[in-house]
Design a protein around this motif. Structure first.
Motif, PDB file in Angstrom:
ATOM      1  N   GLU A  62      -6.015  -4.912  -6.785  1.00  0.00           N
ATOM      2  CA  GLU A  62      -6.500  -6.003  -5.960  1.00  0.00           C
ATOM      3  C   GLU A  62      -5.293  -6.851  -5.571  1.00  0.00           C
ATOM      4  OE1 GLU A  62     -10.393  -8.729  -6.096  1.00  0.00           O
ATOM      5  OE2 GLU A  62      -9.099  -9.003  -7.841  1.00  0.00           O
ATOM      6  N   SER A  87       0.825  -1.207   0.000  1.00  0.00           N
ATOM      7  CA  SER A  87       0.000   0.000   0.000  1.00  0.00           C
ATOM      8  C   SER A  87       0.860   1.258   0.000  1.00  0.00           C
ATOM      9  CB  SER A  87      -0.933   0.020   1.214  1.00  0.00           C
ATOM     10  OG  SER A  87      -1.801  -1.075   1.167  1.00  0.00           O
ATOM     11  N   ARG A 104      -7.600   0.445 -10.425  1.00  0.00           N
ATOM     12  CA  ARG A 104      -8.073  -0.350  -9.289  1.00  0.00           C
ATOM     13  C   ARG A 104      -7.027  -1.435  -9.032  1.00  0.00           C
ATOM     14  NH1 ARG A 104     -13.127  -2.101 -11.127  1.00  0.00           N
ATOM     15  NH2 ARG A 104     -13.871  -0.085 -10.406  1.00  0.00           N
ATOM     16  N   ARG A 111      -4.557 -13.561 -15.094  1.00  0.00           N
ATOM     17  CA  ARG A 111      -4.697 -13.894 -13.669  1.00  0.00           C
ATOM     18  C   ARG A 111      -4.719 -15.394 -13.422  1.00  0.00           C
ATOM     19  NH1 ARG A 111      -8.143  -9.523 -10.571  1.00  0.00           N
ATOM     20  NH2 ARG A 111      -8.373 -11.265  -9.167  1.00  0.00           N
ATOM     21  N   ASN A 131      -7.185  -7.611  -0.240  1.00  0.00           N
ATOM     22  CA  ASN A 131      -7.255  -6.145  -0.157  1.00  0.00           C
ATOM     23  C   ASN A 131      -7.574  -5.588  -1.535  1.00  0.00           C
ATOM     24  OD1 ASN A 131      -7.187  -3.655   1.003  1.00  0.00           O
ATOM     25  ND2 ASN A 131      -4.982  -3.548   1.241  1.00  0.00           N
ATOM     26  N   ARG A 132      -8.268  -4.452  -1.526  1.00  0.00           N
ATOM     27  CA  ARG A 132      -8.563  -3.716  -2.766  1.00  0.00           C
ATOM     28  C   ARG A 132      -8.427  -2.233  -2.471  1.00  0.00           C
ATOM     29  NH1 ARG A 132     -13.101  -7.519  -2.914  1.00  0.00           N
ATOM     30  NH2 ARG A 132     -12.689  -8.996  -4.607  1.00  0.00           N
ATOM     31  N   ILE A 157      -4.188 -10.453  -4.144  1.00  0.00           N
ATOM     32  CA  ILE A 157      -4.652 -11.825  -3.976  1.00  0.00           C
ATOM     33  C   ILE A 157      -3.656 -12.536  -3.067  1.00  0.00           C
ATOM     34  CG2 ILE A 157      -5.298 -13.969  -5.148  1.00  0.00           C
ATOM     35  CD1 ILE A 157      -6.961 -11.474  -5.986  1.00  0.00           C
ATOM     36  N   GLU A 161      -8.110   1.856  -4.756  1.00  0.00           N
ATOM     37  CA  GLU A 161      -8.166   2.538  -6.035  1.00  0.00           C
ATOM     38  C   GLU A 161      -7.321   3.794  -6.013  1.00  0.00           C
ATOM     39  OE1 GLU A 161     -12.016   2.899  -7.759  1.00  0.00           O
ATOM     40  OE2 GLU A 161     -12.659   0.964  -6.977  1.00  0.00           O
ATOM     41  N   GLN A 169      -5.829  -2.902 -12.438  1.00  0.00           N
ATOM     42  CA  GLN A 169      -6.719  -2.827 -13.594  1.00  0.00           C
ATOM     43  C   GLN A 169      -6.920  -1.362 -13.943  1.00  0.00           C
ATOM     44  OE1 GLN A 169     -10.781  -3.864 -12.796  1.00  0.00           O
ATOM     45  NE2 GLN A 169     -11.272  -4.134 -14.953  1.00  0.00           N
ATOM     46  N   ARG A 173      -7.358 -15.950  -2.726  1.00  0.00           N
ATOM     47  CA  ARG A 173      -8.536 -15.100  -2.552  1.00  0.00           C
ATOM     48  C   ARG A 173      -8.102 -13.658  -2.318  1.00  0.00           C
ATOM     49  NH1 ARG A 173      -9.910 -19.562   0.701  1.00  0.00           N
ATOM     50  NH2 ARG A 173      -9.444 -18.391   2.569  1.00  0.00           N
ATOM     51  N   PRO A 174      -8.963 -12.695  -2.726  1.00  0.00           N
ATOM     52  CA  PRO A 174      -8.629 -11.285  -2.503  1.00  0.00           C
ATOM     53  C   PRO A 174      -8.459 -10.996  -1.008  1.00  0.00           C
ATOM     54  CG  PRO A 174     -10.489 -11.482  -3.999  1.00  0.00           C
ATOM     55  CD  PRO A 174     -10.234 -12.854  -3.440  1.00  0.00           C
TER      56      PRO A 174
END
Length: 128
Positions: free
Chosen positions: A113, A8, A111, A80, A123-124, A115, A126, A95, A120-121
């Protein structure tokens, strides 16, 4: 989770600070696989396609450079579905959602993401 904090910080800052990638318990670097979604190019007007390819190439190159510089083992895949989750491996899937090139200004919306090791995701976020 320290790896999310590092990702991040890198992605939301314009420059790399003194961030250092965390290591796995075995002392090896985490592997961050980058899968840039270029779907926005398919729907773009013809006059924007070359510019969009350039933007996507630059985003991908900068992500690889930044993540490698702080200590991640970085890989690039083009779909992916090529990502194999597992211990020490995560995927960063940016993306390009919107791109507009009008006169002397550019509008870009990305955006991201993340994984996790289980596929599995986790965190997301933008960036506009």
């Amino acid at each position: 989770m320290p790896i999310l904090l590092v990702l991040s910080t890198l992605l939301l800052s314009a420059c790399v600070t003194t961030v250092v990638a965390p290591q796995q318990p075995n002392g090896r670097p985490y592997t961050v696989t980058i899968a840039l979604d270029r779907a926005v190019i398919r729907g773009a007007p013809a006059e924007h396609v070359d510019r969009l390819h350039l933007v996507c190439d630059t985003i991908q190159r900068n992500l690889v450079e930044q993540l490698t510089n702080v200590g991640f083992d970085t890989r690039v895949i083009y779909h992916r579905s090529e990502f194999v989750p597992g211990p020490g491996r995560i995927m960063l899937a940016p993306q390009v959602v919107h791109f507009e090139n009008a006169f002397a200004s550019v509008s870009l919306h990305i955006r991201f993401e993340v994984i996790g090791v289980q596929g599995r995701p986790i965190n997301r976020f933008e960036y506009n």
